[in-house]
Design an enzyme around this catalytic site. Structure first.
Site, PDB file in Angstrom:
ATOM      1  N   LYS A 279      48.904  46.144  31.738  1.00  0.00           N
ATOM      2  CA  LYS A 279      47.735  45.627  30.999  1.00  0.00           C
ATOM      3  C   LYS A 279      46.485  45.813  31.857  1.00  0.00           C
ATOM      4  CE  LYS A 279      44.709  42.418  29.437  1.00  0.00           C
ATOM      5  NZ  LYS A 279      43.434  42.067  30.064  1.00  0.00           N
ATOM      6  N   HIS A 392      37.434  36.605  39.239  1.00  0.00           N
ATOM      7  CA  HIS A 392      37.388  36.543  37.781  1.00  0.00           C
ATOM      8  C   HIS A 392      36.458  35.418  37.322  1.00  0.00           C
ATOM      9  CE1 HIS A 392      38.977  37.405  33.830  1.00  0.00           C
ATOM     10  NE2 HIS A 392      39.035  36.105  33.629  1.00  0.00           N
TER      11      HIS A 392
HETATM   12  C1  MEV Z   1      43.738  40.835  33.660  1.00  0.00           C
HETATM   13  O1  MEV Z   1      43.019  41.319  32.571  1.00  0.00           O
HETATM   14  C2  MEV Z   1      44.564  41.906  34.292  1.00  0.00           C
HETATM   15  C3  MEV Z   1      45.481  41.470  35.432  1.00  0.00           C
HETATM   16  O2  MEV Z   1      46.316  40.404  34.988  1.00  0.00           O
HETATM   17  C4  MEV Z   1      46.295  42.672  35.810  1.00  0.00           C
HETATM   18  C5  MEV Z   1      47.416  42.394  36.797  1.00  0.00           C
HETATM   19  O3  MEV Z   1      47.938  41.275  36.852  1.00  0.00           O
HETATM   20  O4  MEV Z   1      47.782  43.354  37.518  1.00  0.00           O
HETATM   21  C6  MEV Z   1      44.702  40.947  36.591  1.00  0.00           C
END
Ligand code: MEV
Length: 439
Positions: A279, A392
């Site tokens: 994702k 984030h």
């Molecule tokens: C969030 O949009 C994407 C992540 O969860 C990807 C990952 O966990 O590698 C940060």
């Protein structure tokens, strides 16, 4: 909406808006104003957008951004991205910068083959069908010559047509499994037009085939459609550097490299993690696919099928450490176009392709794969060092402040404040209230 509506698509745009506002929203006046406020002031541009799909009421904006400083095969790119998730562009830019002085990204096109199939039912002697197919094949090619002419002139066209017998799975089920080279076009229209003609030719010629019984002559075509599973329309992108160069303020280089490798290996074997890992890759891939007017649903479907090609869902990226060199790479199927579709219609798509120096489809495959790899690098790097929430939530801060109705001045003060404080919903609310109470 309490009652079904008849002939909605035939209403004028104003009538559609009125109907929706009156029948489906709590506050018709405000809803109508909102839909109209999002119209483009340029009538021509609005008309263009209205005509992309049916029943257009307004426009749905997403941010259009760029992530600069991507060094790909020795060329520098600013990559256009269309996405709503706060941290994605910042993460891509950070990863681009990180690899900029380490040789950048190297890519390789591993294939450009597209696929389409005519699915049909033939309940008869398999040997007779094989003999029929040998004579049919040149006739199939001949029957699409008007469609393929231009594509062939440019070096593309139909690569192979194969008869496949799947009657062990469904009674009588067979396919014409066809492969195509569609050059700079994604090729959906070209492929589907060829397939529908193949289907017609197949049915007609079967009717005239003297060796077939009456039942065998009656081939039932179920459907003719391209496949979004394109395992041979494949691109690889890679970064590598000596481990020592992976030093960051958060972790020593050797420890980081080992942790990173372990995280990628976990995504290799553990589907729950692989889905989230991928994702993160799609955050980068979809954003560029969307900005360049390509079909992100097709790409998503094909990519996830590829991620499961070994019978269990797994990571699209790989990492290794050999002789003190850290290497991280992705292999991903991408059926993209830089001509046709929205590419010459949507003004921002045209601009996105311009920013990318008018790439061929192959060049766009390279760029998109790099965006996916960079995104994954940034995500896994955060995950194995600081965790993702810190970055984030910082990026999400403006969304929160907007939601809480903060003024421009308050936003500025709080962005400054949260450079050294942890962002949570409660801490932001508290800090905003404090400022507001001081007024
Ligand atoms: C969030 O949009 C994407 C992540 O969860 C990807 C990952 O966990 O590698 C940060």
């Amino acid at each position: 909406m309490k009652t079904p509506v008849e002939g909605f698509s035939k209403l004028s745009k104003a009538e559609k808006i009125d109907w929706i506002a009156q029948n489906c929203t709590e506050d018709p006046k405000t809803s109508k104003q909102l839909l109209e406020r999002y119209w483009n002031t340029d009538h021509q541009v609005q008309k263009l957008h209205d005509e992309f799909i049916e029943n257009t009421l307004s426009n749905y904006y997403l941010p259009f951004a760029v992530a600069p400083n991507f060094l790909i095969d020795g060329e520098l790119y600013a990559i256009p991205m269309t996405i709503e998730e706060s941290s994605v562009v910042a993460a891509a830019s950070k990863a681009a910068k990180f690899w900029l002085d380490k040789g950048g990204f190297k890519t390789e096109i591993l294939g450009t083959e597209k696929v389409g199939q005519v699915h049909f039912i033939y309940k008869g002697d398999p040997k007779k069908l094989t003999v029929f197919f040998a004579t049919l094949k040149p006739e199939l090619l001949q029957s699409v010559s008007a469609i393929t002419q231009n594509m062939e002139k440019r070096g593309g066209g139909i690569n192979h047509i194969e008869l496949r017998d799947l009657s062990d799975k469904i009674e009588g089920y067979h396919q014409l499994h066809c492969t195509f080279e569609t050059l700079d076009a994604m090729g959906a229209n070209f492929i589907n037009s060829c397939l529908e003609q193949f289907a017609q030719t197949l049915k007609e010629k079967a009717k005239l085939h003297a060796a077939f019984s009456e039942e065998e002559k009656n081939i039932e075509v179920v459907m003719s459609i391209l496949s979004n599973y394109v395992p041979h329309c494949l691109v690889k992108a890679e970064v590598s550097c000596p481990i020592a160069q992976l030093e960051t303020k958060d972790m020593p280089a050797e420890e980081f490299a080992q942790k990173f490798l372990r995280a990628v290996n976990i995504a290799k074997v553990e589907p729950y993690r692989a889905v989230t890992h991928n994702k993160g890759i799609m955050n980068g891939i979809d954003a560029v696919v969307l900005a360049t007017g390509n079909d992100f649903r097709a790409v998503e479907a094909g990519v996830h099928a590829y991620a499961a090609k070994e019978g269990h869902y797994s990571s699209l990226t790989y990492a290794k450490i050999e002789d003190g060199i850290f290497t991280f790479w992705i292999e991903v199927p991408l059926a993209l176009g830089t001509v046709g579709g929205l590419t010459s219609l949507h003004p921002l798509v045209k601009l996105a392709l311009d920013i990318l120096q008018k790439p061929s489809a192959k060049e766009l495959m390279r760029i998109v794969a790099v965006a996916g790899l960079a995104q994954n690098f940034a995500a896994v790097r955060s995950l194995v060092t600081t965790g993702i929430q810190k970055g984030h939530m910082k990026m999400h801060l403006l969304n929160m402040l907007n939601q809480m109705g903060a003024s421009e001045n308050e936003k500025q003060q709080l962005v400054e404040h949260f450079k050294n404080h942890t962002v949570t919903n409660a801490s932001v609310k508290e800090a905003l209230e404090k400022i507001q109470s001081q007024k």
